[in-house]
Scaffold this active site. Structure first.
Site, short mmCIF file in Angstrom:
data_model
loop_
_atom_site.label_atom_id
_atom_site.label_comp_id
_atom_site.label_asym_id
_atom_site.label_seq_id
_atom_site.Cartn_x
_atom_site.Cartn_y
_atom_site.Cartn_z
N LYS A 13 16.64 92.46 -48.12
CA LYS A 13 17.65 93.44 -48.49
C LYS A 13 17.12 94.48 -49.47
CE LYS A 13 20.13 90.20 -51.46
NZ LYS A 13 19.24 90.26 -52.64
N ARG A 88 27.41 89.19 -56.98
CA ARG A 88 26.96 87.91 -56.46
C ARG A 88 27.97 86.80 -56.70
NH1 ARG A 88 21.10 89.17 -57.00
NH2 ARG A 88 19.86 87.59 -55.96
N ARG A 127 5.95 85.81 -50.01
CA ARG A 127 6.09 86.92 -50.96
C ARG A 127 5.42 86.61 -52.30
NH1 ARG A 127 12.06 89.14 -52.18
NH2 ARG A 127 12.21 87.22 -53.36
N ARG A 129 6.51 85.91 -55.38
CA ARG A 129 7.00 86.34 -56.70
C ARG A 129 7.14 85.10 -57.58
NH1 ARG A 129 12.42 89.52 -55.98
NH2 ARG A 129 13.38 87.66 -56.84
N ARG A 140 17.88 78.90 -55.46
CA ARG A 140 18.48 80.22 -55.21
C ARG A 140 19.35 80.20 -53.95
NH1 ARG A 140 13.40 83.43 -55.22
NH2 ARG A 140 14.64 85.14 -54.42
#
Ligand code: AMP
Length: 183
Positions: A13, A88, A127, A129, A140
């Protein structure tokens, strides 16, 4: 155009929201990026937020609502925005509605990127991170299911939710977004 971009962790996103904001000539407001910048700059917000991000948990509503309210009041948001990563939680969603009510301009659209969960975990691991470690990723996802997924119903009831199929290449997804948002 006042728009919210939603989707589970790793759905892509961020990249798509940034592209869409460019297309619409409005700012891209990523609360994750805002928080990471605050941590880097060691501001008061950053110091509070750091532990939550590292653990894959949401920062307290008051903290992020306050930060978004300040950001939305800036002049570059006058003609719209693409919010990425906010709201959220339900309290964040109702707070956003109140802020926009005061402005007299409600949200136009909420886009939800739909992606298969297996694919998401693979993408997140790739990714790399600092909050992309497997146990933090799991956390998460749990947070997303418990706290953020209920927002879809909230926006569905307001009839401003549109789903975007997130599978395929970045270009495929862009095309679907463009068709959905319209000229
Ligand atoms: P993101 O870059 O959107 O994946 O956000 C990274 C992290 O920042 C999340 O895992 C949360 O710890 C925190 N965060 C970002 N946006 C919010 C929000 N709206 N409410 C609470 N925490 C947030």
């Amino acid at each position: 155009m006042q728009l919210v971009f939603m989707g589970p962790p790793g759905a892509g996103k961020g990249t798509q929201a940034e592209w869409l904001a460019d297309l619409l000539s409005v700012p891209h407001l990523s609360t994750g990026e805002m928080l990471r910048a605050a941590i880097e700059q060691q501001t008061e917000i950053g110091e509070t937020a750091a532990g939550y991000l590292a653990a894959g948990k949401l920062v307290p509503d008051e903290l992020i609502i306050g930060a978004v309210e300040i950001r939305l009041a800036q002049s570059d948001c006058a003609n719209g925005f693409v919010l990425d990563g906010f709201p959220r939680t339900l309290p964040q969603a109702t707070a956003l509605d109140e802020m926009l009510d005061e402005k007299g301009a409600p949200l136009d659209l909420v886009l939800n990127l739909d992606v298969d969960e297996e694919l998401l975990v693979q993408r997140l691991v790739a990714r790399g991170r600092s909050d992309d470690k497997p146990d933090v990723i799991r956390q998460r996802f749990e947070v997303y299911r418990d706290q953020s997924e209920p927002l879809l119903e909230y926006y569905r009831k307001k009839a401003i939710l549109k789903a975007i199929e997130g599978d395929g290449t970045r270009e495929d997804v862009r095309q679907r977004i463009q068709e959905t948002v319209g000229p």
